[in-house]
Motif scaffolding. Structure first.
Motif, PDB file in Angstrom:
ATOM      1  N   ILE A 119     -46.785  26.334  10.499  1.00 18.42           N
ATOM      2  CA  ILE A 119     -46.199  26.204   9.162  1.00 18.42           C
ATOM      3  C   ILE A 119     -47.011  25.305   8.244  1.00 18.42           C
ATOM      4  CG2 ILE A 119     -43.888  26.640   9.994  1.00 18.42           C
ATOM      5  CD1 ILE A 119     -43.325  23.741   9.949  1.00 18.42           C
ATOM      6  N   ARG A 120     -47.959  24.600   8.789  1.00 17.31           N
ATOM      7  CA  ARG A 120     -48.704  23.633   7.990  1.00 17.31           C
ATOM      8  C   ARG A 120     -49.969  23.283   8.747  1.00 17.31           C
ATOM      9  NH1 ARG A 120     -49.375  18.350   7.048  1.00 17.31           N
ATOM     10  NH2 ARG A 120     -48.575  17.703   9.060  1.00 17.31           N
ATOM     11  N   ALA A 121     -50.999  22.883   8.050  1.00 17.37           N
ATOM     12  CA  ALA A 121     -52.234  22.485   8.722  1.00 17.37           C
ATOM     13  C   ALA A 121     -52.988  21.481   7.877  1.00 17.37           C
ATOM     14  CB  ALA A 121     -53.116  23.699   9.005  1.00 17.37           C
ATOM     15  N   GLU A 122     -53.778  20.664   8.564  1.00 17.49           N
ATOM     16  CA  GLU A 122     -54.658  19.722   7.886  1.00 17.49           C
ATOM     17  C   GLU A 122     -56.091  20.049   8.274  1.00 17.49           C
ATOM     18  OE1 GLU A 122     -53.560  15.789   9.001  1.00 17.49           O
ATOM     19  OE2 GLU A 122     -51.571  15.909   8.071  1.00 17.49           O
ATOM     20  N   GLU A 123     -56.969  20.051   7.295  1.00 16.06           N
ATOM     21  CA  GLU A 123     -58.360  20.345   7.600  1.00 16.06           C
ATOM     22  C   GLU A 123     -59.264  19.178   7.213  1.00 16.06           C
ATOM     23  OE1 GLU A 123     -58.641  25.128   7.749  1.00 16.06           O
ATOM     24  OE2 GLU A 123     -59.264  24.227   5.870  1.00 16.06           O
ATOM     25  N   LYS A 124     -60.253  18.930   8.059  1.00  9.00           N
ATOM     26  CA  LYS A 124     -61.296  17.960   7.761  1.00  9.00           C
ATOM     27  C   LYS A 124     -62.615  18.715   7.676  1.00  9.00           C
ATOM     28  CE  LYS A 124     -59.090  14.118  10.200  1.00  9.00           C
ATOM     29  NZ  LYS A 124     -59.261  13.079  11.254  1.00  9.00           N
ATOM     30  N   ASN A 149     -42.900  27.159   2.001  1.00  9.02           N
ATOM     31  CA  ASN A 149     -43.360  28.392   2.648  1.00  9.02           C
ATOM     32  C   ASN A 149     -42.698  28.659   3.998  1.00  9.02           C
ATOM     33  OD1 ASN A 149     -45.259  29.276   0.644  1.00  9.02           O
ATOM     34  ND2 ASN A 149     -46.571  27.584   1.311  1.00  9.02           N
ATOM     35  N   ARG A 151     -53.441  33.628   5.492  1.00 14.36           N
ATOM     36  CA  ARG A 151     -52.894  32.643   4.565  1.00 14.36           C
ATOM     37  C   ARG A 151     -53.680  31.346   4.632  1.00 14.36           C
ATOM     38  NH1 ARG A 151     -46.946  30.851   5.919  1.00 14.36           N
ATOM     39  NH2 ARG A 151     -47.539  28.674   5.791  1.00 14.36           N
ATOM     40  N   PHE A 152     -54.195  31.030   5.809  1.00  8.93           N
ATOM     41  CA  PHE A 152     -54.849  29.744   5.992  1.00  8.93           C
ATOM     42  C   PHE A 152     -56.367  29.821   5.838  1.00  8.93           C
ATOM     43  CE2 PHE A 152     -51.447  27.357   8.704  1.00  8.93           C
ATOM     44  CZ  PHE A 152     -50.596  27.396   7.611  1.00  8.93           C
ATOM     45  N   ARG A 184     -59.585  30.022   3.860  1.00  8.08           N
ATOM     46  CA  ARG A 184     -59.938  29.771   2.467  1.00  8.08           C
ATOM     47  C   ARG A 184     -61.335  30.238   2.114  1.00  8.08           C
ATOM     48  NH1 ARG A 184     -55.617  26.143   1.310  1.00  8.08           N
ATOM     49  NH2 ARG A 184     -56.311  25.841  -0.827  1.00  8.08           N
TER      50      ARG A 184
END
Lengths: 254, 254
Positions: B193-198, B74, B97-98, B100
């Motif tokens: 450009i990128r992500a991490e979710e907890k 992406n 985009r991010f 949800r």
DNA sequence: ACGCATTTGTTCGTATGTATT
DNA sequence: TAATACATACGAACAAATGCG
């Protein structure tokens, strides 16, 4: 040979219809069909790229592109020097491929399971709808707990189409070592290849609180998973309650 | 030309060192560097495959494979007949985009925002650690609400490195139409450009309950997102509380 | 230990198809 | 219609990883 190999053009082509698909997509569909039909079983190697190219009468590069996509979709796994293999849930490396819950500290260690229940009954309306069963069809209901380091963390309520899982019992579930989807694969020929999850926050009720060893009304993650096999056919509805006191649901966005 | 083009072997090669990378990976790295350096801006077209092949003195196919991966990640978007474009958050198609979160019924309609707060202060220890700031560095804190169909559903607490976001104010946030990441892109040159979710389940406290128009102790989704720009540099820590009474967090597993 | 065959991975070159302007 | 750009397809050669003898 691929079926409709690019007949120049279709003079009667109309707008907004696919009407044509690239060769490699046709090859991809043929390979998928073989996977679905069980010609190659999970864990096994499929024929080499050269063999497939010969079989379908296309170039190796075309087969390669088809396999590239299938491997990107986790249906196949390539291993340089060895071959291309049918993906399986019954492997150590990718165990719990679908489980996104992680402990706050470090890696996920060994996970123990306890099966509480496994029975056949008429599918409730909402389950029948999700699994595309006719009303009155039987379903298998499985309830289980997952333990991380000895502590109960996940309570799952699992629904499966009865006609696909004849003979599934709590004993067989308990005996089988490895992920449940591995058992489904090897014993029932049902392969989970994709899933959608709907996640909510809910309050623990009496029952789930007791099973998860926490106080009622504790906030829990509610994870409703619908799993699909080939052809986007739903084959599992799973309702999970996750205790997130010392664990979290991990997700990657991109 | 790519720098270290395959020097046969390294006689002194030891185990577990990469020491070599395929040409297309080197090209991919060079393209990424140009993206990072701002040679091509979000929304713009990058040079054609032929031009890039000429520039790097490799074949078009090698450039193509590099772009394939960047587009799978992406970072780039290919459009047949038009060219290859730098991905952007400021587009209608991929807006949010991010995000949800989806309503229980149908599609996500228009989303309104209200900014509650925007100020600069010394980063708290946990924020500094996540954003890799030195203790004492300043951070920007933004608090905002998201409304779906007029109802408050998301409460976000956003932390940004102060040195990257000089001049960010509540006014500029309010004025900007479109996603916040679009503003970051165009006004501050910071591209997520990128992500991490907890994700966890928590109980609403007094403050969040009032802001989200629900009763205290209501279970909420806690979504902690760490967003990264090029080179996996963390540039945003976002703590969200999502009301999931009539919405859910949607995730795809594969 | 060495070499060989097999298989996937990389790279090049060329030609043609399809979409956009 | 023509030019441009990405997409598909083929063929060929060599590299790297694996397993076997």
């Amino acid at each position: 040979m691929a079926t409709v190999q690019l007949p120049d053009h279709d003079a009667s082509a109309d707008a907004s219809a696919p009407a044509f698909s690239p060769l490699y997509q046709q090859i991809k569909a043929l390979i998928t069909k073989s996977l679905q039909g069980g010609e190659w079983k999970p864990g096994e190697a499929i024929p080499s790229e050269m063999e497939l190219a010969a079989r379908y009468k296309v170039s190796q590069g075309t087969v390669r592109k088809a396999i590239d996509e299938l491997s990107a979709e986790n249906l196949l796994v390539r291993r340089q020097g060895k071959g291309t293999f049918v993906a399986t849930h019954a492997e150590q490396q990718v165990q719990f491929r679908f489980l996104r819950l992680m402990p706050d500290d470090g890696e996920r260690g060994g996970v123990e399971r306890r099966f509480l229940d496994c029975r056949r009954l008429r599918a409730p309306a909402d389950v029948a709808r999700a699994l595309e069963l006719k009303s009155g069809d039987t379903a298998v209901q499985v309830r289980r707990l997952l333990f991380f380091r000895g502590r109960p963390v996940v309570l799952d309520d699992i629904w499966l189409p009865g006609h696909l899982f004849k003979g599934l019992t709590a004993e067989r579930l308990s005996e089988y070592k490895g992920p449940m989807y591995g058992l489904f694969e090897s014993e029932f020929g049902v392969r989970m290849i994709r899933a959608e999850e709907k996640i909510r926050a809910v309050a623990a009720d009496e029952t789930s609180a007791e099973l998860l060893a926490l106080t009622p009304a504790t906030p829990l993650l509610s994870v409703e998973r619908l799993s699909f096999t080939y052809g986007d056919k739903p084959v599992e509805l799973r309702r999970g309650l996750y205790s997130t006191a010392s664990h979290f649901y991990r997700n990657e966005l991109s």
